[in-house]
Design a protein around this motif. Structure first.
Motif, mmCIF file in Angstrom:
data_model
loop_
_atom_site.group_PDB
_atom_site.id
_atom_site.type_symbol
_atom_site.label_atom_id
_atom_site.label_comp_id
_atom_site.label_asym_id
_atom_site.label_seq_id
_atom_site.Cartn_x
_atom_site.Cartn_y
_atom_site.Cartn_z
ATOM 1 N N SER A 1 0.834 -1.190 0.000
ATOM 2 C CA SER A 1 0.000 0.000 0.000
ATOM 3 C C SER A 1 0.875 1.248 0.000
ATOM 4 N N GLN A 2 0.266 2.355 -0.413
ATOM 5 C CA GLN A 2 1.020 3.586 -0.507
ATOM 6 C C GLN A 2 0.906 4.401 0.781
ATOM 7 N N THR A 3 1.985 5.054 1.144
ATOM 8 C CA THR A 3 1.965 5.938 2.308
ATOM 9 C C THR A 3 2.696 7.222 1.971
ATOM 10 N N ILE A 4 2.337 8.266 2.672
ATOM 11 C CA ILE A 4 2.998 9.556 2.502
ATOM 12 C C ILE A 4 3.411 10.072 3.868
ATOM 13 N N HIS A 5 4.662 10.502 3.961
ATOM 14 C CA HIS A 5 5.196 11.006 5.214
ATOM 15 C C HIS A 5 5.610 12.457 5.044
ATOM 16 N N GLN A 6 5.282 13.249 6.013
ATOM 17 C CA GLN A 6 5.571 14.673 5.942
ATOM 18 C C GLN A 6 6.133 15.105 7.298
ATOM 19 N N TRP A 7 7.226 15.867 7.274
ATOM 20 C CA TRP A 7 7.810 16.350 8.541
ATOM 21 C C TRP A 7 8.605 17.619 8.344
ATOM 22 N N PRO A 8 8.789 18.395 9.442
ATOM 23 C CA PRO A 8 8.257 18.139 10.782
ATOM 24 C C PRO A 8 6.762 18.443 10.865
ATOM 25 N N ALA A 9 6.111 17.951 11.896
ATOM 26 C CA ALA A 9 4.684 18.185 12.070
ATOM 27 C C ALA A 9 4.417 19.611 12.539
ATOM 28 N N THR A 10 5.310 20.118 13.364
ATOM 29 C CA THR A 10 5.152 21.469 13.914
ATOM 30 C C THR A 10 6.493 22.172 13.886
ATOM 31 N N LEU A 11 6.446 23.453 13.547
ATOM 32 C CA LEU A 11 7.697 24.206 13.447
ATOM 33 C C LEU A 11 7.434 25.645 13.840
ATOM 34 N N VAL A 12 8.271 26.187 14.717
ATOM 35 C CA VAL A 12 8.208 27.601 15.088
ATOM 36 C C VAL A 12 9.552 28.214 14.715
ATOM 37 N N GLN A 13 9.493 29.216 13.833
ATOM 38 C CA GLN A 13 10.727 29.789 13.316
ATOM 39 C C GLN A 13 10.693 31.314 13.400
ATOM 40 N N PRO A 14 11.843 31.954 13.622
ATOM 41 C CA PRO A 14 11.877 33.428 13.615
ATOM 42 C C PRO A 14 11.874 33.967 12.191
ATOM 43 N N VAL A 15 11.378 35.168 12.053
ATOM 44 C CA VAL A 15 11.420 35.850 10.757
ATOM 45 C C VAL A 15 12.863 35.921 10.266
ATOM 46 N N GLY A 16 13.037 35.648 8.989
ATOM 47 C CA GLY A 16 14.359 35.714 8.384
ATOM 48 C C GLY A 16 15.132 34.414 8.428
ATOM 49 N N SER A 17 14.622 33.415 9.108
ATOM 50 C CA SER A 17 15.325 32.129 9.178
ATOM 51 C C SER A 17 14.948 31.266 7.976
ATOM 52 N N PRO A 18 15.759 30.250 7.676
ATOM 53 C CA PRO A 18 15.435 29.368 6.535
ATOM 54 C C PRO A 18 14.397 28.324 6.922
ATOM 55 N N LEU A 19 13.852 27.675 5.873
ATOM 56 C CA LEU A 19 12.822 26.660 6.078
ATOM 57 C C LEU A 19 13.092 25.466 5.182
ATOM 58 N N SER A 20 12.846 24.289 5.708
ATOM 59 C CA SER A 20 12.860 23.087 4.880
ATOM 60 C C SER A 20 11.803 22.136 5.409
ATOM 61 N N LEU A 21 10.787 21.868 4.585
ATOM 62 C CA LEU A 21 9.769 20.868 4.890
ATOM 63 C C LEU A 21 9.947 19.725 3.904
ATOM 64 N N GLU A 22 9.879 18.501 4.412
ATOM 65 C CA GLU A 22 10.142 17.369 3.547
ATOM 66 C C GLU A 22 8.941 16.432 3.472
ATOM 67 N N CYS A 23 8.795 15.830 2.327
ATOM 68 C CA CYS A 23 7.680 14.924 2.069
ATOM 69 C C CYS A 23 8.205 13.750 1.256
ATOM 70 N N THR A 24 7.866 12.538 1.680
ATOM 71 C CA THR A 24 8.245 11.361 0.902
ATOM 72 C C THR A 24 7.033 10.446 0.739
ATOM 73 N N VAL A 25 6.985 9.775 -0.387
ATOM 74 C CA VAL A 25 5.908 8.838 -0.700
ATOM 75 C C VAL A 25 6.508 7.459 -0.853
ATOM 76 N N GLU A 26 5.825 6.449 -0.342
ATOM 77 C CA GLU A 26 6.274 5.064 -0.472
ATOM 78 C C GLU A 26 5.194 4.223 -1.140
ATOM 79 N N GLY A 27 5.630 3.209 -1.852
ATOM 80 C CA GLY A 27 4.692 2.256 -2.412
ATOM 81 C C GLY A 27 4.143 2.606 -3.770
#
Lengths: 118, 116
Positions: free
Chosen positions: B1-27
């Motif tokens: 079966s197929q699954t999708i993973h996304q992280w992080p679930a929660t993120l608190v960042q200051p203005v001007g900082s970088p961001l990276s959200l990742e998502c992967t799919v399996e199956g």
């Protein structure tokens, strides 16, 4: 471009009563229509879709939707609402975007908040 | 079966900082991939979609970018976050049929970003 409209921001229904969440569409050609549900702080979950065939489509959790071509509607229905059905519901239509043959991208309505009272 | 993973679930960042959200799919292989943003718990705004490795389409000009370094990996990034980037970010995938997406999406659980 294809589009859908959800005319109600919120629908209130008592537990045990039938529920209807409305959706109308505007498309050129044959519509591919979808319903999704979103519980608080969760991703959307696919409920059902209409591509062709029977106008009454059955989906997950006892939900069904009725495709009506003359009224350009695709309303979501359930015969007996549960408190656990309280969530945000999205109608969507498949749209073709982009060059080189394009890609099918769903266009979503604004969502309808369903509240089922005990 | 197929699954999708996304992280992080929660993120608190200051203005001007970088961001990276990742998502992967399996199956599954060669899926279409999508990034949506949901503001104020309501409407969905399509940010990016991808039909293949290195192929990114941007729907809205903004402070964000997306990359697809592998077939089943989709990354949302920013070099400098703005307050207006706060929101609930959703990754999704769809099956391909006949060279095109079926249009039916499967979503991850979302990443809530708060920019302070």
């Amino acid at each position: 471009a294809q589009s859908v409209a959800q005319p109600e921001d919120q629908v209130n229904v008592a537990e045990g009563n039938p529920l209807t969440v409305k959706c109308t569409y505007s498309v050129s050609g044959n519509p591919y229509l979808f319903w999704y549900v979103q519980y608080p702080n969760r991703g959307l979950q696919f409920l059902l879709k209409y591509i062709t065939g029977d106008n009454l489509v059955k989906g997950s959790y006892g939900f069904e939707a009725e495709f009506n071509k003359s009224q350009t509607s695709f309303h979501l229905k359930k015969p007996s609402a549960l408190v656990s059905d309280s969530a945000l519901y999205f109608c969507a239509v498949r749209d073709l975007r982009g060059a080189s043959g394009g890609s099918y991208i769903p266009t979503f309505g604004r969502g309808t908040s369903l509240i089922v009272h005990p | 079966s197929q699954t999708i993973h996304q992280w992080p679930a929660t993120l608190v960042q200051p203005v001007g900082s970088p961001l990276s959200l990742e998502c992967t799919v399996e199956g599954t292989s060669n899926p279409n991939l999508y990034w949506y943003r949901q503001a104020a718990g309501r409407g969905l705004q399509l940010l990016f979609y991808s039909v293949g490795i290195g192929q990114i389409s941007s729907e809205v000009p903004q402070n964000l970018s997306a990359s697809r370094p592998q077939d089943r990996q989709f990354i949302l990034s920013s070099k400098k976050l703005l307050l207006s980037d706060s929101g609930f970010y959703l990754c999704a995938w769809s099956r391909m049929r006949g060279g095109r997406s079926t249009g039916e999406l499967f979503f991850g659980e979302g990443s809530r970003l708060t920019v302070l």
